[in-house]
Design an enzyme around this catalytic site. Sequence first.
Site, PDB file in Angstrom:
ATOM      1  N   ASN A   1       1.098  21.151  -1.339  1.00 44.08           N
ATOM      2  CA  ASN A   1       2.080  21.261  -2.693  1.00 44.08           C
ATOM      3  C   ASN A   1       3.074  22.158  -2.206  1.00 44.08           C
ATOM      4  O   ASN A   1       4.375  22.079  -2.680  1.00 44.08           O
ATOM      5  CB  ASN A   1       1.683  21.247  -3.955  1.00 44.08           C
TER       6      ASN A   1
ATOM      7  N   GLY B   1      -6.829  24.774  -1.295  1.00 46.56           N
ATOM      8  CA  GLY B   1      -6.682  23.165  -1.957  1.00 46.56           C
ATOM      9  C   GLY B   1      -7.826  23.156  -3.105  1.00 46.56           C
ATOM     10  O   GLY B   1      -7.737  24.142  -3.881  1.00 46.56           O
ATOM     11  N   SER B   2      -8.180  22.036  -3.558  1.00 45.23           N
ATOM     12  CA  SER B   2      -8.760  21.818  -4.660  1.00 45.23           C
ATOM     13  C   SER B   2     -10.264  22.481  -4.727  1.00 45.23           C
ATOM     14  O   SER B   2     -10.749  22.751  -3.622  1.00 45.23           O
ATOM     15  CB  SER B   2      -9.104  20.510  -4.939  1.00 45.23           C
TER      16      SER B   2
ATOM     17  N   GLU C   1      -8.758  29.742  -1.692  1.00 49.36           N
ATOM     18  CA  GLU C   1      -7.594  29.594  -2.692  1.00 49.36           C
ATOM     19  C   GLU C   1      -7.698  28.329  -3.316  1.00 49.36           C
ATOM     20  O   GLU C   1      -7.049  27.356  -2.982  1.00 49.36           O
ATOM     21  CB  GLU C   1      -6.196  29.831  -1.845  1.00 49.36           C
TER      22      GLU C   1
ATOM     23  N   CYS D   1      -0.014  25.495  -7.999  1.00 48.19           N
ATOM     24  CA  CYS D   1      -1.264  25.835  -8.475  1.00 48.19           C
ATOM     25  C   CYS D   1      -1.304  26.941  -9.454  1.00 48.19           C
ATOM     26  O   CYS D   1      -2.289  26.909 -10.416  1.00 48.19           O
ATOM     27  CB  CYS D   1      -2.075  26.312  -7.205  1.00 48.19           C
TER      28      CYS D   1
ATOM     29  N   GLU E   1      -7.417  19.899 -14.074  1.00 48.56           N
ATOM     30  CA  GLU E   1      -6.294  20.393 -13.860  1.00 48.56           C
ATOM     31  C   GLU E   1      -5.152  19.503 -13.944  1.00 48.56           C
ATOM     32  O   GLU E   1      -5.644  18.415 -13.065  1.00 48.56           O
ATOM     33  CB  GLU E   1      -6.391  21.299 -12.615  1.00 48.56           C
TER      34      GLU E   1
HETATM   35  P1  NAD Z   1      -7.156  18.881  -1.521  1.00 49.67           P
HETATM   36  O1  NAD Z   1      -8.416  19.946  -1.602  1.00 49.67           O
HETATM   37  O2  NAD Z   1      -7.356  17.762  -1.472  1.00 49.67           O
HETATM   38  O3  NAD Z   1      -6.803  19.269   0.307  1.00 49.67           O
HETATM   39  C1  NAD Z   1      -6.694  20.597   0.879  1.00 49.67           C
HETATM   40  C2  NAD Z   1      -7.067  20.508   2.354  1.00 49.67           C
HETATM   41  O4  NAD Z   1      -8.380  20.121   2.718  1.00 49.67           O
HETATM   42  C3  NAD Z   1      -6.133  19.477   3.053  1.00 49.67           C
HETATM   43  O5  NAD Z   1      -5.693  20.036   4.269  1.00 49.67           O
HETATM   44  C4  NAD Z   1      -6.923  18.282   3.492  1.00 49.67           C
HETATM   45  O6  NAD Z   1      -6.652  17.568   4.451  1.00 49.67           O
HETATM   46  C5  NAD Z   1      -8.375  19.064   3.614  1.00 49.67           C
HETATM   47  N1  NAD Z   1      -9.453  18.091   2.832  1.00 49.67           N
HETATM   48  C6  NAD Z   1      -9.464  17.159   1.717  1.00 49.67           C
HETATM   49  N2  NAD Z   1     -10.759  16.650   1.666  1.00 49.67           N
HETATM   50  C7  NAD Z   1     -11.390  17.001   2.542  1.00 49.67           C
HETATM   51  C8  NAD Z   1     -12.854  16.851   2.970  1.00 49.67           C
HETATM   52  N3  NAD Z   1     -13.550  15.900   2.101  1.00 49.67           N
HETATM   53  N4  NAD Z   1     -13.366  17.822   3.867  1.00 49.67           N
HETATM   54  C9  NAD Z   1     -12.560  18.451   4.669  1.00 49.67           C
HETATM   55  N5  NAD Z   1     -11.145  18.641   4.467  1.00 49.67           N
HETATM   56  C10 NAD Z   1     -10.746  18.012   3.377  1.00 49.67           C
HETATM   57  O7  NAD Z   1      -6.098  19.892  -2.176  1.00 49.67           O
HETATM   58  P2  NAD Z   1      -4.647  19.401  -2.088  1.00 49.67           P
HETATM   59  O8  NAD Z   1      -4.365  18.131  -2.936  1.00 49.67           O
HETATM   60  O9  NAD Z   1      -3.801  19.634  -1.033  1.00 49.67           O
HETATM   61  O10 NAD Z   1      -3.964  20.656  -3.190  1.00 49.67           O
HETATM   62  C11 NAD Z   1      -4.065  20.506  -4.654  1.00 49.67           C
HETATM   63  C12 NAD Z   1      -5.313  21.438  -4.959  1.00 49.67           C
HETATM   64  O11 NAD Z   1      -5.182  22.505  -4.374  1.00 49.67           O
HETATM   65  C13 NAD Z   1      -5.066  21.868  -6.461  1.00 49.67           C
HETATM   66  O12 NAD Z   1      -6.197  21.773  -7.130  1.00 49.67           O
HETATM   67  C14 NAD Z   1      -4.300  23.262  -6.563  1.00 49.67           C
HETATM   68  O13 NAD Z   1      -4.409  23.881  -7.626  1.00 49.67           O
HETATM   69  C15 NAD Z   1      -4.806  23.847  -5.370  1.00 49.67           C
HETATM   70  N6  NAD Z   1      -4.056  24.803  -4.886  1.00 49.67           N
HETATM   71  C16 NAD Z   1      -4.518  25.993  -4.695  1.00 49.67           C
HETATM   72  C17 NAD Z   1      -3.526  26.968  -4.169  1.00 49.67           C
HETATM   73  C18 NAD Z   1      -3.863  28.294  -3.995  1.00 49.67           C
HETATM   74  O14 NAD Z   1      -3.072  29.383  -3.593  1.00 49.67           O
HETATM   75  N7  NAD Z   1      -4.651  28.861  -4.867  1.00 49.67           N
HETATM   76  C19 NAD Z   1      -2.419  26.487  -3.821  1.00 49.67           C
HETATM   77  C20 NAD Z   1      -1.942  25.214  -3.712  1.00 49.67           C
HETATM   78  C21 NAD Z   1      -2.812  24.476  -4.141  1.00 49.67           C
END
Ligand code: NAD
Length: 472
Positions: free
Chosen positions: A133, A206-207, A228, A262, A350
């Site tokens: 994002n 990520g999530s 994070e 986020c 979320e």
């Molecule tokens: P996501 O968890 O789907 O993906 C994040 C990363 O994980 C990507 O690089 C992806 O390739 C990898 N990934 C996905 N599934 C995986 C799996 N099964 N095994 C291993 N790796 C895997 O998250 P997203 O859609 O990229 O981002 C959205 C989420 O991230 C939201 O919940 C948001 O709040 C959170 N977020 C948090 C912050 C923060 O700084 N705290 C910042 C941005 C986004």
Amino acid sequence: MFYKPCLGKRIAITLQILFMEIQEIVSKQKEFFKTQQTKNIRFRKMYLEKLRDLIVENENLLYEAIDKDFGKSKFDTFTTEISFILNDIKYYLKNLSSFSKPKKVSTNLVNQFGKSRIHSEPLGNILVIGAWNYPYQLSLSPIIAALAAGNCCILKPSEIAENTMKIMVKIINENFPPEYLYAYEGGIDETTELLKLKFNKIFFTGSTKVGKIVYKAAAENLTPVTLELGGKSPAIITKEANLEVAAKRIIWGKFINAGQTCVAPDYLLIEESVQEQFLEMLRKYIQEFRYEQNSDHYTRIINQKNFERLIKLINKDKIYFGGDFNAENLYIEPTVLANINWNDEVMQEEIFGPILPVISFTNFNITLNEILEYEKPLAAYLFTNNSEEKDNFTQKLSFGGGCINDVMMHLGNENLPFGGVGNSGIGNYHGRFGFETFSHQKAILERATWGEPNIKYPPYSEKKLSWIKRFM
Ligand code: NAD
């Protein structure tokens, strides 16, 4: 006849080859770290300067890639990504020498005559997994902190923002020695393999769902993690707030990046007596900021999957403003939902998109208790000029970080740590905290070799014990 493997098998073979390559690069990074070169301050600064120059030289390519991925404007990309990264580099170029110096601390009586100090040492080999994002900021900010602290790094940007991933991989891999910094292109399968390797730290953005997968994989190797993650971040507006300022700031924070932030205010809690007046102000600013379909400053939803997830959250009976969408260009109009209650579907996950549910309240403290029923959010915001409300909000609620009378701007102060708590994350970064996240604090006590009392050595006696009791 030649043996032709089926598609599934060919994908598996390709993955295997890719995995062998990355395995080799990780091994090379481990060897390179042992050479001690990354501990040299001039070496670290040289590569941080190189990264800064590459970002500046490639600025237009970075804008083009993010525009292709989800229509993010040049203005927003500069203010929320490029400027962040350049400021981070500037900050560490200025501070990394002093952060790296051993810090003297006082020495207690039992350790006299001695001197005590703390050495910040790099952890070694780092894996950074980014989210889509804010693809540049969330990939490169941790990398910058990790390099400043003297580590070798593998970056795995998010494959969901494909063009930004490819441009980062290209810039990094064409300009940095892979044994020091390498960007790895891949999705879930590649990341799953990568997580089997041993690192000295994994930094994941990520999530919460994937955060748990990363945490489990890291535990296999006892690898420390910074996670994070996300959550539902509330913004509370009381009748004591400057409503005009609150509305303007909330609309900006919610709809920048089309709500795919986020720390965006996920939902609003408004004191009932000012609700109508406030909703009108929200409408006014959405219209004034012109988040229209033909606008080039309003970001699109990242993909079809998220688009479909989001439009299901728009309950037509509760639309106060907006609700329009277009599947062809993944546009969702800024949408305010009123008369929402805690049981509505939009309050169960979320949102991560341009939908703003509004719940009204009559008792501020009861509302705080209701928020406490949810998982701890990444951020929380309060708009008020009442000091008792400010104190209650700060002391009662637990959340990663937040603002009073603003949203999201706490991220822009490098003197504040950025990270979640509970379900919204583990650990933090930004500024000095980023340097510490990628460092080990090594304790050293240096003793003088003179003045050695026999008191701690056997054979023991009652007299020795009474002296020891006095000292300790
Ligand atoms: P996501 O968890 O789907 O993906 C994040 C990363 O994980 C990507 O690089 C992806 O390739 C990898 N990934 C996905 N599934 C995986 C799996 N099964 N095994 C291993 N790796 C895997 O998250 P997203 O859609 O990229 O981002 C959205 C989420 O991230 C939201 O919940 C948001 O709040 C959170 N977020 C948090 C912050 C923060 O700084 N705290 C910042 C941005 C986004």
